[in-house]
Design a protein around this motif. Structure first.
Motif, PDB file in Angstrom:
ATOM      1  N   PHE A  99       8.334  -9.197   0.894  1.00  0.00           N
ATOM      2  CA  PHE A  99       7.415 -10.233   0.418  1.00  0.00           C
ATOM      3  C   PHE A  99       8.188 -11.441  -0.113  1.00  0.00           C
ATOM      4  N   LEU A 100       9.190 -11.207  -0.949  1.00  0.00           N
ATOM      5  CA  LEU A 100       9.974 -12.296  -1.516  1.00  0.00           C
ATOM      6  C   LEU A 100      10.800 -13.011  -0.438  1.00  0.00           C
ATOM      7  N   ILE A 101      11.355 -12.249   0.478  1.00  0.00           N
ATOM      8  CA  ILE A 101      12.148 -12.858   1.552  1.00  0.00           C
ATOM      9  C   ILE A 101      11.276 -13.761   2.417  1.00  0.00           C
ATOM     10  N   TRP A 102      10.078 -13.284   2.778  1.00  0.00           N
ATOM     11  CA  TRP A 102       9.181 -14.094   3.609  1.00  0.00           C
ATOM     12  C   TRP A 102       8.776 -15.373   2.893  1.00  0.00           C
ATOM     13  N   LEU A 103       8.432 -15.258   1.601  1.00  0.00           N
ATOM     14  CA  LEU A 103       8.078 -16.455   0.849  1.00  0.00           C
ATOM     15  C   LEU A 103       9.261 -17.411   0.755  1.00  0.00           C
ATOM     16  N   TYR A 104      10.443 -16.877   0.546  1.00  0.00           N
ATOM     17  CA  TYR A 104      11.637 -17.730   0.434  1.00  0.00           C
ATOM     18  C   TYR A 104      11.847 -18.531   1.713  1.00  0.00           C
ATOM     19  N   LEU A 105      11.648 -17.884   2.854  1.00  0.00           N
ATOM     20  CA  LEU A 105      11.886 -18.542   4.138  1.00  0.00           C
ATOM     21  C   LEU A 105      10.745 -19.450   4.560  1.00  0.00           C
ATOM     22  N   ARG A 106       9.513 -19.050   4.269  1.00  0.00           N
ATOM     23  CA  ARG A 106       8.353 -19.770   4.793  1.00  0.00           C
ATOM     24  C   ARG A 106       7.572 -20.566   3.757  1.00  0.00           C
ATOM     25  N   ARG A 107       7.582 -20.151   2.504  1.00  0.00           N
ATOM     26  CA  ARG A 107       6.815 -20.813   1.451  1.00  0.00           C
ATOM     27  C   ARG A 107       7.681 -20.908   0.190  1.00  0.00           C
ATOM     28  N   PRO A 108       8.686 -21.792   0.183  1.00  0.00           N
ATOM     29  CA  PRO A 108       9.631 -21.825  -0.947  1.00  0.00           C
ATOM     30  C   PRO A 108       8.975 -22.017  -2.310  1.00  0.00           C
ATOM     31  N   ALA A 109       7.997 -22.926  -2.407  1.00  0.00           N
ATOM     32  CA  ALA A 109       7.357 -23.152  -3.705  1.00  0.00           C
ATOM     33  C   ALA A 109       6.607 -21.908  -4.175  1.00  0.00           C
ATOM     34  N   HIS A 110       5.942 -21.221  -3.256  1.00  0.00           N
ATOM     35  CA  HIS A 110       5.258 -19.978  -3.600  1.00  0.00           C
ATOM     36  C   HIS A 110       6.265 -18.883  -3.940  1.00  0.00           C
ATOM     37  N   TYR A 111       7.437 -18.926  -3.325  1.00  0.00           N
ATOM     38  CA  TYR A 111       8.477 -17.952  -3.652  1.00  0.00           C
ATOM     39  C   TYR A 111       8.885 -18.084  -5.119  1.00  0.00           C
ATOM     40  N   VAL A 112       9.152 -19.316  -5.558  1.00  0.00           N
ATOM     41  CA  VAL A 112       9.560 -19.533  -6.949  1.00  0.00           C
ATOM     42  C   VAL A 112       8.477 -19.050  -7.899  1.00  0.00           C
ATOM     43  N   TRP A 113       7.236 -19.372  -7.577  1.00  0.00           N
ATOM     44  CA  TRP A 113       6.106 -18.927  -8.398  1.00  0.00           C
ATOM     45  C   TRP A 113       6.032 -17.402  -8.462  1.00  0.00           C
ATOM     46  N   ALA A 114       6.104 -16.737  -7.302  1.00  0.00           N
ATOM     47  CA  ALA A 114       5.990 -15.279  -7.254  1.00  0.00           C
ATOM     48  C   ALA A 114       7.157 -14.607  -7.964  1.00  0.00           C
ATOM     49  N   ARG A 115       8.355 -15.145  -7.775  1.00  0.00           N
ATOM     50  CA  ARG A 115       9.525 -14.566  -8.434  1.00  0.00           C
ATOM     51  C   ARG A 115       9.404 -14.665  -9.950  1.00  0.00           C
ATOM     52  N   ARG A 116       8.901 -15.788 -10.433  1.00  0.00           N
ATOM     53  CA  ARG A 116       8.722 -15.943 -11.878  1.00  0.00           C
ATOM     54  C   ARG A 116       7.664 -14.981 -12.412  1.00  0.00           C
ATOM     55  N   VAL A 117       6.575 -14.836 -11.675  1.00  0.00           N
ATOM     56  CA  VAL A 117       5.515 -13.928 -12.113  1.00  0.00           C
ATOM     57  C   VAL A 117       6.039 -12.491 -12.166  1.00  0.00           C
ATOM     58  N   LEU A 118       6.751 -12.076 -11.121  1.00  0.00           N
ATOM     59  CA  LEU A 118       7.300 -10.715 -11.100  1.00  0.00           C
ATOM     60  C   LEU A 118       8.314 -10.512 -12.217  1.00  0.00           C
ATOM     61  N   ALA A 119       9.099 -11.540 -12.509  1.00  0.00           N
ATOM     62  CA  ALA A 119      10.090 -11.425 -13.581  1.00  0.00           C
ATOM     63  C   ALA A 119       9.404 -11.256 -14.933  1.00  0.00           C
ATOM     64  N   VAL A 120       8.357 -12.041 -15.188  1.00  0.00           N
ATOM     65  CA  VAL A 120       7.630 -11.928 -16.452  1.00  0.00           C
ATOM     66  C   VAL A 120       6.950 -10.567 -16.558  1.00  0.00           C
ATOM     67  N   LEU A 121       6.288 -10.138 -15.477  1.00  0.00           N
ATOM     68  CA  LEU A 121       5.608  -8.846 -15.472  1.00  0.00           C
ATOM     69  C   LEU A 121       6.593  -7.710 -15.729  1.00  0.00           C
ATOM     70  N   THR A 122       7.718  -7.733 -15.021  1.00  0.00           N
ATOM     71  CA  THR A 122       8.695  -6.653 -15.146  1.00  0.00           C
ATOM     72  C   THR A 122       9.323  -6.639 -16.527  1.00  0.00           C
ATOM     73  N   SER A 123       9.657  -7.806 -17.059  1.00  0.00           N
ATOM     74  CA  SER A 123      10.259  -7.878 -18.390  1.00  0.00           C
ATOM     75  C   SER A 123       9.298  -7.345 -19.452  1.00  0.00           C
ATOM     76  N   ALA A 124       8.037  -7.742 -19.347  1.00  0.00           N
ATOM     77  CA  ALA A 124       7.048  -7.251 -20.312  1.00  0.00           C
ATOM     78  C   ALA A 124       6.852  -5.748 -20.172  1.00  0.00           C
ATOM     79  N   ALA A 125       6.872  -5.257 -18.930  1.00  0.00           N
ATOM     80  CA  ALA A 125       6.662  -3.829 -18.699  1.00  0.00           C
ATOM     81  C   ALA A 125       7.806  -2.989 -19.247  1.00  0.00           C
ATOM     82  N   LEU A 126       8.999  -3.565 -19.333  1.00  0.00           N
ATOM     83  CA  LEU A 126      10.143  -2.810 -19.840  1.00  0.00           C
ATOM     84  C   LEU A 126      10.073  -2.612 -21.353  1.00  0.00           C
ATOM     85  N   VAL A 127       9.294  -3.444 -22.025  1.00  0.00           N
ATOM     86  CA  VAL A 127       9.189  -3.330 -23.482  1.00  0.00           C
ATOM     87  C   VAL A 127       8.296  -2.159 -23.870  1.00  0.00           C
TER      88      VAL A 127
END
Length: 265
Positions: A99-127
């Motif tokens: 999913f991230l690879i496809w967004l990076y290649l085809r939808r760069p702006a959506h890739y940055v958005w998705a990566r940030r969302v996943l990072a926030v979700l994962t960081s919060a989930a680790l707490v």
């Protein structure tokens, strides 16, 4: 802007693509933090089982459907249980990476958005495992559920006492479900195919798998959904443009012709 300048594509393939090496390091770092964070939250076995009984009793008090109703569907034959276990073990990381690879290649702006969302979700989930360790339903005798991975295979977990690669007392929230839901949302937002809503089958199947294999409670998926909702509210998605909708830039040509004609008058 002169008449021949193409309007900027906010979210499509013309958006600035982040440097590849930096992104590989960021994603790899996120994965390492994910693994290390879950390992640091190990222990608290007694508290994890106490919390598991609380979650189980709460689900019954609010009349959520029993996890056993889903598991009974898998136990009609070894084949279904093995398929569910394989899905749990092998789909989670590869489909998120794809999913991230496809967004990076085809939808760069959506890739940055998705990566940030996943990072926030994962960081919060680790707490959460630090403040609320939780044993999965397959370990709680009161559930009367079968550990399908142990009985039918394949299994990604060893005995909790000797498993140094994962924290089996970090059932809440379910990142299996949280990531799957984000993959579906991200692809629905970034494309416009009439079939794009079928991506919701991925989190739906994931939900049935994590519950049916007794790796998670319903509440684990509910909490993951709430946390993802918070991340999505915090990080705004890119604007949808013609290119982000999955159409090629060549389809903008007629509109550009009108601009050029108007510029000459």
């Amino acid at each position: 802007m002169n008449g021949r300048t193409k309007p900027p594509d906010v979210g499509g393939t013309d958006a600035a693509r982040p440097p590849l090496v930096r992104e590989l390091l960021l994603v790899a770092g996120l994965f390492l933090v994910y693994k290390l964070g879950r390992q640091l939250a190990t222990g608290h076995t007694g508290e994890a089982f106490h919390n598991a009984r609380q979650v189980w009793d709460l689900e019954r008090a609010v009349h959520l459907p029993g996890e056993g109703a889903v598991q009974s569907l898998l136990l009609h034959g070894d084949g279904l249980a093995q398929i569910a276990n394989t899905y749990y073990a092998t789909v989670h990381f590869p489909i998120t990476a794809a999913f991230l690879i496809w967004l990076y290649l085809r939808r760069p702006a959506h890739y940055v958005w998705a990566r940030r969302v996943l990072a926030v979700l994962t960081s919060a989930a680790l707490v959460l495992p630090f403040v609320y360790p939780l044993a999965p339903p397959r370990m709680l005798a009161a559930t009367h559920l079968v550990d399908t991975a142990h009985v039918y295979g394949p299994s990604v977990y060893g005995p909790p006492s000797s498993d140094h690669l994962s924290n089996q007392f970090a059932a809440m929230p379910s990142l299996h479900f949280g990531w799957a839901l984000m993959v579906a949302i991200g692809l629905i937002v970034a494309t416009r195919s009439r079939w794009r809503w079928l991506w919701l089958l991925h989190p739906l199947v994931t939900l049935l798998v994590i519950v049916g294999t007794a790796n998670h409670y319903w509440l684990d998926a509910i909490v993951a959904t709430a946390m993802l909702g918070g991340a999505l509210a915090l990080i705004h998605r890119p604007q949808r443009t013609v290119s982000t909708a999955g159409r090629g830039s060549e389809q903008l040509a007629p509109a550009e012709e009108k601009v050029l004609v108007g510029a000459g008058r």
